[in-house]
Design an enzyme around this catalytic site. Sequence first.
Site, PDB file in Angstrom:
ATOM      1  CG  ASN A  78      -1.939  -1.135   1.145  1.00  0.00           C
ATOM      2  OD1 ASN A  78      -2.024  -1.833   0.124  1.00  0.00           O
ATOM      3  ND2 ASN A  78      -2.674  -1.353   2.221  1.00  0.00           N
ATOM      4  CG  HIS A 111     -19.004  37.437 -29.884  1.00  0.00           C
ATOM      5  ND1 HIS A 111     -19.813  37.015 -28.856  1.00  0.00           N
ATOM      6  CD2 HIS A 111     -18.491  38.632 -29.484  1.00  0.00           C
ATOM      7  CE1 HIS A 111     -19.805  37.920 -27.885  1.00  0.00           C
ATOM      8  NE2 HIS A 111     -19.002  38.902 -28.243  1.00  0.00           N
ATOM      9  CB  SER A 129     -10.952  13.525 -49.489  1.00  0.00           C
ATOM     10  OG  SER A 129     -12.058  12.793 -49.965  1.00  0.00           O
ATOM     11  CE  LYS A 189     -12.636  17.317 -47.791  1.00  0.00           C
ATOM     12  NZ  LYS A 189     -13.343  18.062 -46.786  1.00  0.00           N
ATOM     13  CD  GLU A 193     -10.166  17.198 -38.956  1.00  0.00           C
ATOM     14  OE1 GLU A 193     -11.386  17.231 -39.142  1.00  0.00           O
ATOM     15  OE2 GLU A 193      -9.368  16.686 -39.763  1.00  0.00           O
TER      16      GLU A 193
HETATM   17  N1  ARG Z   1      -1.401  -3.587  -7.415  1.00  0.00           N
HETATM   18  C1  ARG Z   1      -1.927  -2.952  -6.246  1.00  0.00           C
HETATM   19  C2  ARG Z   1      -2.242  -1.485  -6.598  1.00  0.00           C
HETATM   20  O1  ARG Z   1      -1.863  -1.046  -7.640  1.00  0.00           O
HETATM   21  C3  ARG Z   1      -0.962  -3.041  -5.126  1.00  0.00           C
HETATM   22  C4  ARG Z   1      -1.558  -2.821  -3.768  1.00  0.00           C
HETATM   23  C5  ARG Z   1      -2.266  -4.014  -3.243  1.00  0.00           C
HETATM   24  N2  ARG Z   1      -2.509  -3.885  -1.848  1.00  0.00           N
HETATM   25  C6  ARG Z   1      -3.332  -4.674  -1.186  1.00  0.00           C
HETATM   26  N3  ARG Z   1      -3.488  -4.434   0.075  1.00  0.00           N
HETATM   27  N4  ARG Z   1      -3.952  -5.661  -1.751  1.00  0.00           N
HETATM   28  O2  ARG Z   1      -2.872  -0.766  -5.859  1.00  0.00           O
END
Ligand code: ARG
Length: 442
Positions: free
Chosen positions: A95, A141, A262, A268, A275
Amino acid sequence: MQKFEQFIGSFSFDERLAKSDIMGSIAHTKMLVKTDIISASDGKKIVSGLMSILKDLEKGWKIPKEEDVHYAVEKELIRRIGAIGGKMHTARSRNDQVTTDLRIYLKQEIENVENIINDFQKTLVEKAAENIDVIMPGFTHLQPAQPVLAAHHLLAYVWMMQRDKERLSDCYKRTDVLPLGSAALAGTSFKIDRQYTAKLLNFKSISENSLDAVSDRDFAIEFVFCMSLIALHMTRFCEEIILWMNPEFGYITVADKFTSGSSIMPQKRNPDCAEVIRGKSGRIFGDLTALLAIVKSLPLAYNRDLQEDKPPVFDALDNVKMCLEVINEMVVSLKFVKERALKSTQKGFIAATELADYLARKNIPFRLAHGLVKDIVLYCKKNSKTLNDLSIEEYNKFSPAFKKDIFEYLNAKNIVDMKTSYGGTSKKSVMRQIENIKRNLK
Ligand code: ARG
């Protein structure tokens, strides 16, 4: 890989974080050694294993697929140096690792985008300087309003891009905070030294709250907002390129390679590149909406939803970089059709404001002057005349304040030259603008 594993995994879209992941792991490992959480000899093996993976990646080798890039790097390390590779994950979690990786990656990319913008600004400034004598209608405008220097018009985009760069460096500040050491959500009982890791990874500061740190994606949202605004600015310019290339305007040409023919209409030349850039903005704004929706209503702390942050971030980044490179090249090839642009300033009674200003300078209240000139324009329209076609006698029927010098005020070049106010379109003001912006370019 099983269908389910693939479904919850992210390897297909986070593989590009491999180098950032390794850099993060090297710093984390060095910190674990420094704080005596792992031994120096284990640390050395881990770091050299990670370095060997990094070297192979740089040679173009692909890391074997796992659920995500973090597992892929760890498994590869264990394959190379054995079970002690697993010590690297002490005192951290995926995490705090994943958001660290994304921050490392984006810090680099913010600088890359800033440099590409800077190149584009330089192209625009050069183009402005080269075409300092080209006069064209300015619009409000999308109706002919007053003549302006084409250079002034180009420089308007340089200032937009300048704000885009400033916005990116502001976003950089909030990206430059290290979450590593927040672990899963609560911090860790290991006696880690987060400041040391931050120093090794060149982060300015460390996060203050572990719950916030692992779940915060504000920096990514801000980044995609920055990409959206850059894209939006490009669409405005592309829209003008498309209009100016239209034979009804005919102010510019761009190199053939930016257009296409085109399959049915032989005459064209379609402005395809402009675009496509205009169209790409749609997906980039979509990326911003996607990211906002992913983070919306998420309870603290980490939720797997957050894994879906990467596709929109990378999509916005890749497309903005591509568009900036294309628009830059297209502008390099842009040529003004000077006579045509000037001729257009004779259409649409573009000198009318000068006539009103002329009368105002002769002490006629501007509101009255405005009404008088409106009548003159109506008179011209009725008699199929331009302001230049009228005689001084005709002018005097509307006001005795008109003198013979009035015709000087109908000349587009004179009109432009008179706009000497700071930030105005006179050649002098525009040259000053060029000097000012040059000081802001790398
Ligand atoms: N691949 C996960 C992500 O991108 C990694 C984190 C996963 N953590 C967990 N507690 N399962 O967020």
